[in-house]
Design a protein around this motif. Sequence first.
Motif, short mmCIF file in Angstrom:
data_model
loop_
_atom_site.label_atom_id
_atom_site.label_comp_id
_atom_site.label_asym_id
_atom_site.label_seq_id
_atom_site.Cartn_x
_atom_site.Cartn_y
_atom_site.Cartn_z
N ASN A 41 9.25 31.86 104.03
CA ASN A 41 9.97 33.04 103.55
C ASN A 41 9.98 34.14 104.61
O ASN A 41 11.01 34.78 104.86
N ASN A 42 8.85 34.36 105.25
CA ASN A 42 8.82 35.34 106.34
C ASN A 42 9.64 34.82 107.52
O ASN A 42 10.28 35.60 108.23
N GLY A 43 9.64 33.50 107.73
CA GLY A 43 10.44 32.93 108.80
C GLY A 43 11.92 33.21 108.60
O GLY A 43 12.64 33.49 109.57
N GLU A 44 12.39 33.16 107.36
CA GLU A 44 13.79 33.49 107.09
C GLU A 44 14.06 34.96 107.39
O GLU A 44 15.11 35.31 107.96
N LEU A 49 16.45 39.10 111.13
CA LEU A 49 16.10 40.23 111.98
C LEU A 49 16.41 39.92 113.44
O LEU A 49 16.93 40.76 114.18
N GLY A 50 16.11 38.69 113.87
CA GLY A 50 16.35 38.30 115.26
C GLY A 50 17.78 37.98 115.59
O GLY A 50 18.12 37.77 116.76
N GLY A 51 18.65 37.92 114.58
CA GLY A 51 20.06 37.67 114.85
C GLY A 51 20.36 36.27 115.37
O GLY A 51 21.34 36.09 116.11
N ALA A 253 19.46 54.04 107.57
CA ALA A 253 19.13 52.88 106.74
C ALA A 253 20.35 52.40 105.97
O ALA A 253 20.58 51.18 105.83
N PHE A 254 21.16 53.34 105.47
CA PHE A 254 22.37 52.98 104.74
C PHE A 254 23.35 52.25 105.66
O PHE A 254 23.96 51.25 105.27
N TYR A 255 23.48 52.75 106.88
CA TYR A 255 24.37 52.11 107.85
C TYR A 255 23.90 50.68 108.16
O TYR A 255 24.73 49.76 108.25
N ARG A 280 20.27 41.63 104.97
CA ARG A 280 19.51 40.61 104.27
C ARG A 280 18.00 40.89 104.30
O ARG A 280 17.22 40.13 103.70
N LEU A 281 17.60 41.93 105.01
CA LEU A 281 16.18 42.26 105.12
C LEU A 281 15.71 43.05 103.91
O LEU A 281 16.51 43.68 103.21
N PRO A 282 14.40 43.08 103.66
CA PRO A 282 13.88 43.99 102.64
C PRO A 282 14.20 45.43 103.02
O PRO A 282 14.23 45.78 104.21
N ALA A 283 14.42 46.28 102.04
CA ALA A 283 14.78 47.67 102.29
C ALA A 283 13.74 48.38 103.15
O ALA A 283 14.08 49.22 103.99
#
Length: 300
Positions: A41-44, A49-51, A253-255, A280-283
Amino acid sequence: MRRVVIGVLVVGIVGAGVAWVAALPRPLTAASLPAHAADVNNGERIFWLGGCASCHAAKGATGDEKLRLGGGQSFQTAFGTFHATNISPDPETGIGRWNPVDLVNAMRQGVSPAGEHYYPAFPYTSYARMRAEDILDLAGFLKTLPPVKQASRPHDVGFPFNIRQGLGLWKLLYLDHRPIAALNSTDQKVNKGQALAEGAGHCGECHTPRNAIGGADRSRWLAGAPALEGEGRVPNLTPSPAALGEWSAGDIAFYLEFGLTPEGKSAGSTMASVVDNLSRLPAEDRDAIAAYLKAIPRIP
């Protein structure tokens, strides 16, 4: 005169030998890694994050196609044209036979399983600041993705850039595992944002200007730069009045989630893909990156 010539030759040979040794790849060993069970899950999370999909999936891929990492996208630069490789778990044409340490070496050391230097078009100069545990989690997630049988294209790079050993000397100047912005902050959110933005998020790869040999100008960290491909400029991300100075952390953060500026303009070009990934990341990750961007030095 004969002695002088011989002396010059000896000095040249010794100097070349020292440079050759200094430029050798420096891979890590499996024994040097922490004992760690992969958290898929952290890997996803690290994947987005890494694009990874932005380069290694087919151009214009959407939905589940973004998880098919057969490579194929090309990037034209002043040093040549680089082609994204197959990082799907296919055992023949992808990375299906890699061990976890191979991915750590690729991302933190810029070294292939065959012991060759990678070109920094693969942003290991940023990934070098990632935790080994996060890369091991990413390795676990990549194994869950569909294998794609597609041979990677060789890079189109001319002399002298096609001599990979020379990249070892370049790395001595520009491969650094330490944080970049000297914040000395006690704010955990800012520190988390620094780790995300300077590491896996690799914001500086596009938003920081480079010198003639492709090294990032850290004195102008995130101050904007000429676009690496095509025309135009990549914007300044510092809290300078002409950049993000008027934006609140909430605006940023909104952007990062929706791709809309405070003025209602939408993200375009490659930034649209970045927003799709970061949404797709946590807020709390986007909030941390926003806090970091408000904390870095202002640069006009």
